[in-house]
Design a protein around this motif. Structure first.
Motif, short mmCIF file in Angstrom:
data_model
loop_
_atom_site.label_atom_id
_atom_site.label_comp_id
_atom_site.label_asym_id
_atom_site.label_seq_id
_atom_site.Cartn_x
_atom_site.Cartn_y
_atom_site.Cartn_z
N ALA A 31 -114.45 13.74 -63.96
CA ALA A 31 -115.69 13.90 -63.19
C ALA A 31 -116.47 12.60 -63.17
O ALA A 31 -117.05 12.21 -62.15
CB ALA A 31 -116.53 15.03 -63.79
N LEU A 67 -111.03 15.65 -57.86
CA LEU A 67 -111.78 16.87 -57.55
C LEU A 67 -111.01 18.14 -57.93
O LEU A 67 -111.59 19.04 -58.56
CB LEU A 67 -112.17 16.89 -56.07
CG LEU A 67 -113.38 16.03 -55.68
CD1 LEU A 67 -113.68 16.19 -54.19
CD2 LEU A 67 -114.61 16.41 -56.51
N VAL A 70 -111.22 18.66 -61.67
CA VAL A 70 -112.52 19.16 -62.13
C VAL A 70 -112.73 20.61 -61.70
O VAL A 70 -113.13 21.46 -62.51
CB VAL A 70 -113.66 18.27 -61.60
CG1 VAL A 70 -115.02 18.85 -61.98
CG2 VAL A 70 -113.51 16.85 -62.15
#
Length: 202
Positions: A31, A67, A70
């Motif tokens: 992240a 992405l 996460v």
């Protein structure tokens, strides 16, 4: 300004490494690198009104693999990023050399040095093979260290973070030096060409 922009390019990798070493949380570190890349590219564009193609490529790769890591809380996804980047670079060289009939290495440095076409071809092929091998090496380090060396998963993950942050870049640097050494040995006049190119820029 140039030094600051270079720092911006390195910042995501540094932030990723530091955050992982402090927390041992690969999802949090992912992240951090996603956010750092987006912020860094935003600052670069604000300051210069331009963004380097390589920076766009790296940021897109981080987002594409970061992405899902996460959102799905799956640390295995981000581990494919290094392999994907290397394979894409190898594919680009293959497409340029064999389909478009344009050598990407010559495109990058052909203005500074003059070489026969077959040498550009050898260089392009060598880098293509290198990127494929580097991609495969990442797979081994990312997923097979516990089986190969009998170490625990956390230790293996930490070693992969070290490799992702430093190891892959070091391999690229070493191979670049070997490429330069090969060229200098075969075509010693290259050094003169580079000096003349630098003098023209000054």
């Amino acid at each position: 300004m140039t030094a600051f922009l270079k720092f911006l390019e390195l910042l995501p990798a540094i932030a990723f490494f530091v955050s992982y070493k402090l927390t041992a949380d690969l999802i949090l570190a992912t992240a951090v690198i996603v956010a750092s890349c987006i912020i860094g590219i935003g600052i670069q564009y604000t300051l210069t009104k331009t963004i380097s193609r390589m920076q766009v490529f790296v940021t897109c790769a981080v987002i594409v693999f970061g992405l899902p890591t996460v959102l799905l809380k799956d640390p295995e996804i981000i581990k494919w990023k290094v392999t994907a980047v290397n394979i894409v670079l190898a594919l680009l060289i293959f497409i340029f050399q064999n389909i478009l009939k344009k050598n990407p290495i010559a495109y990058l440095i052909g203005k500074e040095i003059s070489l026969p076409d077959h040498i550009w071809l050898k260089l392009g092929t060598a880098w293509m093979i290198f990127f494929v091998l580097a991609g495969l090496l990442n797979v081994v380090i990312a997923f097979y260290l516990p089986d190969l060396f009998g170490i625990d998963e956390m230790t293996a993950e930490s070693l992969w973070v070290d490799y992702k942050t430093f190891g892959n870049a070091i391999l690229n640097f070493i191979f670049a030096l070997l490429s330069i050494a090969f060229l200098m040995k075969k075509y010693p006049e290259i050094l003169t060409q580079l000096k003349e190119s630098n003098n023209k820029e000054k």
